[in-house]
Scaffold this motif. Structure first.
Motif, PDB file in Angstrom:
ATOM      1  N   GLU A 140      24.289   8.693 -45.780  1.00 40.55           N
ATOM      2  CA  GLU A 140      25.489   9.377 -45.558  1.00 40.55           C
ATOM      3  C   GLU A 140      26.168   8.935 -44.263  1.00 40.55           C
ATOM      4  O   GLU A 140      25.573   8.317 -43.382  1.00 40.55           O
ATOM      5  N   LEU A 141      27.471   8.232 -44.375  1.00 35.52           N
ATOM      6  CA  LEU A 141      28.031   7.691 -43.242  1.00 35.52           C
ATOM      7  C   LEU A 141      29.443   8.714 -42.865  1.00 35.52           C
ATOM      8  O   LEU A 141      29.912   9.144 -44.027  1.00 35.52           O
ATOM      9  N   ARG A 142      29.626   8.833 -41.896  1.00 31.89           N
ATOM     10  CA  ARG A 142      30.592   9.681 -41.192  1.00 31.89           C
ATOM     11  C   ARG A 142      31.826   8.891 -40.601  1.00 31.89           C
ATOM     12  O   ARG A 142      31.728   7.946 -39.906  1.00 31.89           O
ATOM     13  N   CYS A 143      33.162   9.701 -40.705  1.00 35.76           N
ATOM     14  CA  CYS A 143      34.139   8.730 -40.034  1.00 35.76           C
ATOM     15  C   CYS A 143      34.988  10.413 -39.590  1.00 35.76           C
ATOM     16  O   CYS A 143      35.305  11.286 -40.012  1.00 35.76           O
ATOM     17  N   ASP A 144      35.318  10.042 -38.303  1.00 42.38           N
ATOM     18  CA  ASP A 144      36.156  10.937 -37.386  1.00 42.38           C
ATOM     19  C   ASP A 144      37.536  10.221 -37.362  1.00 42.38           C
ATOM     20  O   ASP A 144      37.728   9.151 -36.568  1.00 42.38           O
ATOM     21  N   PRO A 145      38.592  10.663 -38.085  1.00 48.12           N
ATOM     22  CA  PRO A 145      39.876   9.926 -38.110  1.00 48.12           C
ATOM     23  C   PRO A 145      40.617  10.238 -36.650  1.00 48.12           C
ATOM     24  O   PRO A 145      40.180  11.292 -35.935  1.00 48.12           O
ATOM     25  N   ILE A 146      41.603   9.799 -36.382  1.00 48.39           N
ATOM     26  CA  ILE A 146      42.609  10.076 -35.445  1.00 48.39           C
ATOM     27  C   ILE A 146      43.002  11.524 -35.402  1.00 48.39           C
ATOM     28  O   ILE A 146      43.517  11.817 -36.510  1.00 48.39           O
ATOM     29  N   SER A 147      42.969  12.208 -34.490  1.00 49.29           N
ATOM     30  CA  SER A 147      43.389  13.647 -34.585  1.00 49.29           C
ATOM     31  C   SER A 147      44.842  13.487 -34.820  1.00 49.29           C
ATOM     32  O   SER A 147      45.815  12.954 -34.457  1.00 49.29           O
ATOM     33  N   GLY A 148      45.227  14.486 -35.667  1.00 49.58           N
ATOM     34  CA  GLY A 148      46.614  14.622 -36.547  1.00 49.58           C
ATOM     35  C   GLY A 148      46.969  13.670 -37.679  1.00 49.58           C
ATOM     36  O   GLY A 148      47.773  13.905 -38.302  1.00 49.58           O
ATOM     37  N   HIS A 149      46.085  12.754 -37.995  1.00 50.06           N
ATOM     38  CA  HIS A 149      46.063  11.885 -38.891  1.00 50.06           C
ATOM     39  C   HIS A 149      45.706  12.499 -40.373  1.00 50.06           C
ATOM     40  O   HIS A 149      44.704  13.059 -40.525  1.00 50.06           O
ATOM     41  N   THR A 150      46.787  12.527 -41.372  1.00 50.38           N
ATOM     42  CA  THR A 150      46.433  13.222 -42.604  1.00 50.38           C
ATOM     43  C   THR A 150      45.963  12.304 -43.798  1.00 50.38           C
ATOM     44  O   THR A 150      45.270  12.861 -44.667  1.00 50.38           O
ATOM     45  N   ALA A 151      45.923  11.343 -43.393  1.00 53.04           N
ATOM     46  CA  ALA A 151      45.648  10.393 -44.620  1.00 53.04           C
ATOM     47  C   ALA A 151      44.202   9.387 -44.042  1.00 53.04           C
ATOM     48  O   ALA A 151      44.193   9.099 -42.854  1.00 53.04           O
ATOM     49  N   LEU A 152      43.278   9.330 -44.948  1.00 51.09           N
ATOM     50  CA  LEU A 152      41.719   8.816 -44.728  1.00 51.09           C
ATOM     51  C   LEU A 152      41.216   7.963 -45.622  1.00 51.09           C
ATOM     52  O   LEU A 152      41.638   8.464 -46.791  1.00 51.09           O
ATOM     53  N   TYR A 153      40.953   6.671 -45.243  1.00 53.23           N
ATOM     54  CA  TYR A 153      40.393   5.536 -46.177  1.00 53.23           C
ATOM     55  C   TYR A 153      39.120   5.082 -45.780  1.00 53.23           C
ATOM     56  O   TYR A 153      38.693   5.141 -44.731  1.00 53.23           O
ATOM     57  N   TYR A 183      30.775  -0.629 -43.872  1.00 52.04           N
ATOM     58  CA  TYR A 183      31.748   0.233 -44.410  1.00 52.04           C
ATOM     59  C   TYR A 183      32.528   0.723 -43.649  1.00 52.04           C
ATOM     60  O   TYR A 183      32.386   1.206 -42.420  1.00 52.04           O
ATOM     61  N   LEU A 184      34.179   0.810 -43.569  1.00 54.72           N
ATOM     62  CA  LEU A 184      35.001   0.696 -42.769  1.00 54.72           C
ATOM     63  C   LEU A 184      35.792   2.096 -43.151  1.00 54.72           C
ATOM     64  O   LEU A 184      36.057   2.180 -44.307  1.00 54.72           O
ATOM     65  N   CYS A 185      36.322   2.666 -42.222  1.00 53.16           N
ATOM     66  CA  CYS A 185      37.099   4.030 -42.310  1.00 53.16           C
ATOM     67  C   CYS A 185      38.533   3.745 -41.580  1.00 53.16           C
ATOM     68  O   CYS A 185      38.498   2.876 -40.402  1.00 53.16           O
ATOM     69  N   ALA A 186      39.390   4.138 -42.184  1.00 54.19           N
ATOM     70  CA  ALA A 186      40.923   4.018 -41.321  1.00 54.19           C
ATOM     71  C   ALA A 186      41.359   5.478 -41.628  1.00 54.19           C
ATOM     72  O   ALA A 186      41.173   6.161 -42.578  1.00 54.19           O
ATOM     73  N   SER A 187      42.450   5.652 -40.852  1.00 56.89           N
ATOM     74  CA  SER A 187      43.618   6.855 -41.002  1.00 56.89           C
ATOM     75  C   SER A 187      44.794   6.399 -40.561  1.00 56.89           C
ATOM     76  O   SER A 187      45.075   5.431 -39.937  1.00 56.89           O
ATOM     77  N   SER A 188      45.707   7.081 -41.158  1.00 55.39           N
ATOM     78  CA  SER A 188      46.934   6.755 -40.893  1.00 55.39           C
ATOM     79  C   SER A 188      47.854   8.323 -40.722  1.00 55.39           C
ATOM     80  O   SER A 188      47.227   9.207 -41.302  1.00 55.39           O
ATOM     81  N   ARG A 189      48.830   7.991 -40.048  1.00 59.60           N
ATOM     82  CA  ARG A 189      49.490   9.450 -39.584  1.00 59.60           C
ATOM     83  C   ARG A 189      50.058  10.262 -40.872  1.00 59.60           C
ATOM     84  O   ARG A 189      49.811  11.502 -40.805  1.00 59.60           O
ATOM     85  N   ASN A 190      50.442   9.621 -41.722  1.00 63.32           N
ATOM     86  CA  ASN A 190      51.327  10.491 -42.748  1.00 63.32           C
ATOM     87  C   ASN A 190      50.992   9.929 -44.114  1.00 63.32           C
ATOM     88  O   ASN A 190      50.567   8.897 -44.258  1.00 63.32           O
TER      89      ASN A 190
END
Lengths: 113, 114
Positions: free
Chosen positions: B20-33, B90-97
């Motif tokens: 299991e790999l975990r990702c914590d996105p930037i606070s407030g970002h609604t999209a996660l990749y 394994y890379l995780c990313a997030s974006s604001r909207n």
């Protein structure tokens, strides 16, 4: 689905010279084209992006051009510096699957002093 | 502010085990990749989440891969019965909207399957 090809795979330039990386895409519906830079051991970071409603965008020493007819876009770095050494990735996505970035294989750029 | 974080930074496992790999996105970002980057290769799209919408799973390479996002924030990528070819970063990313905009990447999890 979308296929993005990137050339060259490696590029060696003298400091102060220009570097050009080219990408082609297959899906004519693609309308967003970002470029990411990844330094050794670090995470990718966006350096510039372009949308299909413009043909060129510039940010200081970096510019991107887009030819929708030919389905290719290019990254231009002028007056290269050693800190420009990194792997550069182009990518493409389209509106109905906007989050699905398809990346090119990357170009290793080495700037020699 | 805090960027995207991932854990663990490195994971070594034996073939056949689940990870299991975990990702914590930037606070407030609604999209996660989620992406996978094999040695010397480009980034391979796996899956993305946007708010409460159904995720786009079209990049998952097999049914051994799954991901979930709880509460619209933290995400977990699970690989069952790992194979040696699963070894990658394994890379995780997030974006604001929702939309075609900057994706902010995490540092990645380097997975090695022995």
């Amino acid at each position: 689905g979308e296929n993005v090809e990137q050339h060259p795979s490696t590029l060696s330039v003298q400091e102060g010279d220009s570097a050009v990386i080219k990408c082609t895409y297959s899906d004519s519906a693609s309308n967003y084209f970002p470029w990411y830079k990844q330094e050794l051991g670090k995470r990718p970071q966006l350096i510039i992006d372009i949308r299909s409603n413009v043909g060129e965008k510039k940010d200081q020493r970096i510019a991107v051009t887009l030819n929708k007819t030919a389905k290719h876009f290019s990254l231009h770095i002028t007056e290269t510096q050693p800190e420009d050494s990194a792997v550069y990735f182009c990518a493409a996505s389209k509106g109905d699957s906007w989050g699905k970035l398809q990346f090119g294989a990357g170009t290793q750029v080495v700037v020699t002093p | 502010g805090a960027g995207v974080s991932q854990s663990p930074s490195n994971k070594v496992t034996e073939k056949g085990k689940d990870v299991e790999l975990r990702c914590d996105p930037i606070s407030g970002h609604t999209a996660l990749y989620w992406y996978r980057q094999s040695l010397g290769q480009g980034l391979e799209f796996l899956i993305y989440f946007q708010g409460n919408s159904a995720p786009d799973k079209s990049g998952l390479p097999s049914d051994r891969f799954s991901a979930e996002r709880t509460g619209g924030s933290v995400s977990t990528l699970t690989i069952q019965r790992t194979q040696q070819e699963d070894s990658a970063v394994y890379l995780c990313a997030s974006s604001r909207n929702r939309g075609q905009e900057t994706q902010y990447f995490g540092p990645g999890t380097r997975l090695l399957v022995l």
